[in-house]
Design an enzyme around this catalytic site. Structure first.
Site, PDB file in Angstrom:
ATOM      1  N   HIS A  15       0.854  -1.200   0.000  1.00 45.62           N
ATOM      2  CA  HIS A  15       0.000   0.000   0.000  1.00 45.62           C
ATOM      3  C   HIS A  15       0.886   1.245   0.000  1.00 45.62           C
ATOM      4  O   HIS A  15       1.513   1.583   1.006  1.00 45.62           O
ATOM      5  CB  HIS A  15      -0.914  -0.035   1.231  1.00 45.62           C
ATOM      6  N   GLU A  32     -10.622   5.698   7.475  1.00 46.40           N
ATOM      7  CA  GLU A  32      -9.376   6.314   7.946  1.00 46.40           C
ATOM      8  C   GLU A  32      -9.726   7.526   8.795  1.00 46.40           C
ATOM      9  O   GLU A  32      -9.548   8.667   8.385  1.00 46.40           O
ATOM     10  CB  GLU A  32      -8.484   6.700   6.759  1.00 46.40           C
ATOM     11  N   ASP A  92       2.540   3.283   2.840  1.00 47.38           N
ATOM     12  CA  ASP A  92       1.604   4.383   2.609  1.00 47.38           C
ATOM     13  C   ASP A  92       2.354   5.582   2.018  1.00 47.38           C
ATOM     14  O   ASP A  92       3.208   5.417   1.180  1.00 47.38           O
ATOM     15  CB  ASP A  92       0.843   4.734   3.882  1.00 47.38           C
ATOM     16  N   ASN A  93       2.084   6.778   2.496  1.00 46.57           N
ATOM     17  CA  ASN A  93       2.608   7.990   1.858  1.00 46.57           C
ATOM     18  C   ASN A  93       4.064   8.246   2.227  1.00 46.57           C
ATOM     19  O   ASN A  93       4.519   7.847   3.299  1.00 46.57           O
ATOM     20  CB  ASN A  93       1.755   9.188   2.259  1.00 46.57           C
TER      21      ASN A  93
HETATM   22 ZN    ZN Z   1      -3.213   5.099   1.513  1.00 41.39          ZN
END
Ligand code: ZN
Length: 438
Positions: A81, A236, A333-334
């Site tokens: 992800h 989220e 993630d980011n």
């Molecule tokens: Zn994400």
């Protein structure tokens, strides 16, 4: 470079005295220590693992030896992800409030003005070089797919995926708010792009909109018709009333959805009452849905209020999910964007932080699957362990046990691909101007 490895250029050599998780080796290679690690000698020949034996039992006909003296050797990581299309824009699109709403605003503004095909391609390329250098074999990225951006980004994704084939296996899923699933023109555009450039994965961000079930129906139906998998950004938020995870699991059960489903974040699950949480976890387990927690990004974004110290780590109920038999994992993630100001697509960092934030320890070996076998299952990829016939794709660390592994960043690790050491990650200066990132 790791000082223990100095055989660059040799095509046949022994990694002598490697400490390896027993679960990564052929069964009964050698006795396990109390952390589940065993001491092994690994013979590499022409880029492949030729033999794996208990340490010291063979001289391998005098093949040159790199003495690892009990240092840990890992197979490569999988990162299930990420958001490569957003990565590294922080210098030109900061998020001073550090919260979710601030991140949404900053990304939308930057995307509208700056995300040309060239800009997206250069940042994605930088990401793949970085992840590759850190020891990652496969990445799934979400791609902002809204308005004009959809037709800009997807051809870039396909091009980058083709260029990296054989080094990093790149998968991509479209990202848009679930309400857009109810917009026929939007969905036609998504379908057209995925048909040509996609990875056979459909996705969206789910929140508690009134027409959630209808939106999910559209996505499930399209995925069923095409034989695609699904990947959602789910709940989220810190709002315990965010329960779209249950809706996804129930839809999958009701329809007997045949593909794989991966859900990310699921933050609110850990703030719900025990009964509610348990019923959702049972549905997730029954539906065969995999869950990815994003510990670094969630701890950064969740429970952030100016002037108030955070009380909550922001992560989902990973232990309870695993206990119920759900396939759980962690991912990057980011990276250096308004949703997360830090990170480097380094799964060893994600693992180290995951261990600390989510208590993925005692025993460590039980949780090692969260950075390899679990994402492989969710991504539909095969991973073999460190065994004869496999490519010599290995990460050599300076650690001899798990506390040493998780105490240092191991920037000096040696990543071998096909038995040859890789270069370190690229310099930040390589993504400066003209993208306005200097
Ligand atoms: Zn994400």
């Amino acid at each position: 470079m790791n000082p223990q490895f100095s055989l660059a250029g040799s095509s046949r050599f022994v990694l002598a005295g490697a400490r390896v998780l027993a679960s990564h080796l052929p069964p009964h290679t050698a006795p396990e220590d109390r952390e589940g690690l065993v001491l092994a000698d690994v013979l590499v020949n022409d880029g492949r693992i030729a033999e794996v034996l208990a340490a010291g039992v063979s001289q391998f006909d005098g093949a040159p030896r790199a003495s690892l003296a009990g240092r840990i050797v890992l197979p490569l990581f999988l990162d299930a992800h990420t958001h490569l299309d957003k990565a590294h824009i922080w210098p030109r699109a900061p998020n001073p409030s550090g919260d979710f709403e601030g991140a949404m605003r900053a990304v939308a503004q930057d995307r509208a003005v700056r995300w040309s095909a060239k800009d997206v391609a250069r940042r994605m390329e930088f990401c793949l070089r970085t992840a590759y250098a850190h020891g990652t074999a496969a990445i799934r990225t979400h791609i902002d797919s809204i308005g004009a951006q959809t037709r800009i980004s997807w051809p870039v994704v396909a091009e980058v995926r083709d260029r990296w084939r054989g080094r990093v296996d790149l998968q991509a899923a479209p990202l848009f708010l679930i309400e857009f699933a109810l917009d026929g023109a939007h969905m036609a555009e998504i379908e057209a792009m995925l048909d040509v450039y996609g990875s056979g994965i459909l996705g969206a961000v789910t929140t508690m909109i009134p027409r959630l079930k209808e939106g999910l129906d559209v996505l499930f139906s399209l995925a069923e018709r095409k034989g695609w998998d699904l990947d959602f950004h789910v709940d989220e938020s810190a709002d315990p009333a965010a329960r779209s995870l249950r809706a996804i699991a129930e839809a999958a059960i009701e329809r007997g959805f045949p593909g794989r489903i991966l859900v990310g974040h699921c933050c609110s699950l850990s703030l719900q009452g025990e009964d509610e949480q348990q019923r959702t976890i049972e549905a997730v387990a029954k539906a065969g849905v995999s869950v990815v927690s994003l510990p670094m990004c969630n701890m950064f974004l969740q429970d952030r209020r100016h002037g108030r110290t955070p009380r909550w780590r922001g992560v989902t109920a990973v232990h309870e999910l695993k206990e119920a038999g759900v396939n759980v994992m962690i991912a990057s993630d980011n990276v250096r964007d308004p949703f997360y100001a830090y990170g480097d697509l380094d799964m060893l960092e994600v693992w180290r932080e995951g261990v600390r934030i989510l208590h993925l320890d005692y025993p460590f070996a039980d949780w090692a699957s969260v950075v390899r076998e679990a994402p492989a299952a969710a991504m539909g990829l095969d991973v073999s362990g460190i065994r004869p016939g496999a490519d010599a794709d290995l990460i050599l660390t300076g650690a001899r046990n798990f506390t040493e592994l998780f105490s240092r960043p191991h920037e000096d690790r040696t990543v071998l691909r096909g038995g040859a050491p890789l270069e370190p990650p690229p310099d930040y200066a390589e993504i400066d101007a003209p993208e306005g990132l200097a």
